[in-house]
Write a protein that holds these residues in place. Structure first.
Motif, PDB file in Angstrom:
ATOM      1  N   PHE B 204     -20.281  22.651 -37.031  1.00  0.00           N
ATOM      2  CA  PHE B 204     -19.947  23.495 -38.015  1.00  0.00           C
ATOM      3  C   PHE B 204     -18.466  23.680 -38.169  1.00  0.00           C
ATOM      4  O   PHE B 204     -17.977  24.116 -37.058  1.00  0.00           O
ATOM      5  CB  PHE B 204     -20.778  24.866 -38.135  1.00  0.00           C
ATOM      6  N   GLY B 205     -17.812  23.734 -39.170  1.00  0.00           N
ATOM      7  CA  GLY B 205     -16.308  23.886 -39.472  1.00  0.00           C
ATOM      8  C   GLY B 205     -16.000  24.604 -40.518  1.00  0.00           C
ATOM      9  O   GLY B 205     -16.385  24.499 -41.671  1.00  0.00           O
ATOM     10  N   ALA B 206     -15.463  25.702 -40.236  1.00  0.00           N
ATOM     11  CA  ALA B 206     -14.936  26.702 -41.106  1.00  0.00           C
ATOM     12  C   ALA B 206     -13.217  26.747 -41.321  1.00  0.00           C
ATOM     13  O   ALA B 206     -12.646  27.272 -40.483  1.00  0.00           O
ATOM     14  CB  ALA B 206     -15.487  27.966 -41.096  1.00  0.00           C
ATOM     15  N   GLY B 207     -12.793  25.934 -42.339  1.00  0.00           N
ATOM     16  CA  GLY B 207     -11.178  25.741 -42.561  1.00  0.00           C
ATOM     17  C   GLY B 207     -10.581  27.123 -42.491  1.00  0.00           C
ATOM     18  O   GLY B 207      -9.658  27.513 -41.773  1.00  0.00           O
ATOM     19  N   ARG B 208     -10.994  27.663 -43.646  1.00  0.00           N
ATOM     20  CA  ARG B 208     -10.230  28.931 -43.801  1.00  0.00           C
ATOM     21  C   ARG B 208     -10.292  30.171 -42.897  1.00  0.00           C
ATOM     22  O   ARG B 208      -9.573  30.652 -42.449  1.00  0.00           O
ATOM     23  CB  ARG B 208     -10.688  29.305 -45.350  1.00  0.00           C
ATOM     24  N   GLU B 209     -11.604  30.270 -42.448  1.00  0.00           N
ATOM     25  CA  GLU B 209     -11.944  31.359 -41.274  1.00  0.00           C
ATOM     26  C   GLU B 209     -11.609  30.950 -40.177  1.00  0.00           C
ATOM     27  O   GLU B 209     -11.761  31.597 -38.960  1.00  0.00           O
ATOM     28  CB  GLU B 209     -13.186  31.694 -41.515  1.00  0.00           C
ATOM     29  N   GLN B 210     -11.233  29.695 -39.703  1.00  0.00           N
ATOM     30  CA  GLN B 210     -10.672  29.208 -38.586  1.00  0.00           C
ATOM     31  C   GLN B 210     -11.658  29.384 -37.446  1.00  0.00           C
ATOM     32  O   GLN B 210     -11.541  29.695 -36.291  1.00  0.00           O
ATOM     33  CB  GLN B 210      -9.476  29.981 -38.246  1.00  0.00           C
TER      34      GLN B 210
END
Lengths: 187, 285
Positions: B204-210
């Motif tokens: 799982f990757g969350a870009g904005r939330e890093q």
């Protein structure tokens, strides 16, 4: 400086590290499986697998602790040239490298904090022989159970008790590796 | 500038090493959100930058890559991400679930059972399941550390007291290995049972939330519920109008401004494969 300091790295870093990482990731995601890993020929006494793991995961942001025989000029120079990783002591390392005996005791390595359990060391354990026999493993990544030749069952049981804190292990032998995350139960 | 001017899979090697280390720690602590130094990507936040960075870190040239957006292979987001990696990583792509080795997904798990050797990469908008209950990161981090998830159960209870049942229908919170409460990304709760019984690796990757988190294969994943209000994997109570499937997750498609609507599989590959095999629904052309 020895000639083999400059050689033995990835010839095609982006592609070879991608392949090497998939091996490491499969090993960590499926404890008890053996994965082939290639691309590195580090100086003795490092195994090719351990060399590839370092090239794939280590850089200037990852302090490494060299335990025992691997703490020699040839290895230090090779790591410095190919990764730039700082060499440090066990209490401040992100990666530790050595044989099982040399890496002891496990209590000196960071196991993370309650709020940041990921800030824990990964131990790269040079192992003479790696087979799917011995201790029985259960836990995430394992469908029913798996077996892996571990150097010391009790140490991994003690490590698992800390979960979600704890150390993660990558076992390297020749051109193969296996892994044991903190989640795995060892019997 | 040509595609070959970029490094393999777009990101530089130091960034990929940083992401790869986060993925390994994520796999070692299932359900725990590992902070990572998310990069600017050539697409805006909210368009799957987290998933793209994770995919870039795991792809090899031999992979066959599939991208789905709400189950569909042919939406703008799916097409553009698929093309992005065709150009920067020279990977082969496919729309066939079984043929893909890496599948990046926005908000669905494919209907077809995934196998060992496959990797499912989720695009995650808000990785913190407690965020809408407690906006302070410092507090939610403490709550995870202390395994203090009472607030989440209160939220589900308030659902019941207001609606008579647990009204949360997507991003339904799960507990991983009896420890971390995790947001499975906004997948419909219909997909929740697939999370735990999965042979593939889930990242799982969350870009904005890093944040990056992970589920190794066969991880114990339980959807939160109550004894008297057990979890139910619900879907629209219709068969697919195109392929007749009874047990796939359906999208409701409005067909005119007079109340006309049809229900079709959200997984386009699943639906097309069934139609090719001769299954037809009531609205099939």
């Amino acid at each position: 400086m020895q000639a083999d300091t400059l050689s033995g790295g990835f010839a095609d870093p982006a592609i070879q590290s991608a392949h090497a990482f998939r091996s490491v990731m499969e090993a960590m995601a499926r404890p008890g499986t053996l994965q082939d890993i290639a691309g590195a020929t580090p100086p003795a006494p490092l195994s090719n697998a351990a060399g590839a793991v370092l090239l794939t995961l280590c850089d200037t942001e990852t302090p490494i602790y060299l335990a025992g025989d691997v703490d020699c000029d040839a290895v230090r120079a090779w790591i410095a040239f190919h990764t730039g990783a700082p060499i440090t002591g066990p209490a401040t390392c992100m990666f530790a490298l050595g044989t099982w005996q040399a890496l002891m005791p496990l209590s000196v390595y960071p196991i993370g904090t309650a709020q940041y359990p990921d800030r824990s060391a990964t131990l790269v354990v040079e192992t003479p022989d790696l087979t799917q026999t011995g201790a029985t493993l259960t836990g995430p990544g394992i469908k029913t159970s798996a077996s892996l030749s571990l150097p010391d069952d009790a140490a991994f049981q003690a490590n698992h008790v800390h979960f979600p804190l704890g150390l993660d292990f990558i076992f390297t032998s020749g051109d193969r590796l296996a892994a044991l995350p903190r989640t795995t139960e060892v019997q | 500038m040509t595609e070959s001017a970029y490094n393999f899979a777009y990101l530089d090697e130091q960034t990929k090493r940083m992401i790869r280390r986060a993925i390994l720690k994520g796999l070692a602590i299932p359900g725990y959100q590992v902070p990572f130094a998310s990069r600017e990507m050539p697409m805006p936040y909210g368009w799957g930058t987290g998933g793209v960075q994770v995919s870039a870190a795991v792809l090899t040239p031999e992979d066959r890559f599939k991208v789905i957006d709400q189950g569909a292979d042919d939406t703008t987001n799916a097409v553009s991400i698929r093309t992005f990696f065709e150009r920067t990583a020279q990977v082969a792509t496919t729309t066939k679930t079984a043929q893909a080795s890496v599948i990046q997904t926005r908000h669905r798990i494919p209907e077809e059972k995934l196998s060992e050797g496959q990797i499912l990469v989720y695009q995650v908008p808000i990785p913190e399941p407690l965020r809408f209950l407690e906006p302070r990161e410092s507090e939610t981090r403490k709550m995870h550390a202390l395994e203090e998830y009472g607030l989440m159960h209160v939220k589900l209870y308030e659902d019941i007291s207001r609606h008579g049942h647990i009204a949360t229908s997507y991003a339904y919170p799960v507990k991983v290995e009896g420890r971390y409460v995790m947001d499975p990304s906004p997948i419909p709760k219909f997909d929740n049972p697939k999370l735990g019984d999965m042979a593939a690796i889930q990242l799982f990757g969350a870009g904005r939330e890093q944040r990056i988190y992970a589920l190794p294969p066969y991880t114990d994943v339980v959807s939160l519920d109550f004894e008297d209000h057990p979890f139910e994997a619900s879907k629209a109570d219709h068969p697919c109008a195109l392929c007749g499937a009874e047990h796939s997750y359906l999208d409701e498609v409005i067909t005119d401004d007079a109340g006309g609507r049809m229900f079709v599989c959200s997984d386009t590959d699943f639906c097309e494969a069934r139609q090719a095999a001769g299954h037809t629904g009531k609205d099939a052309a």
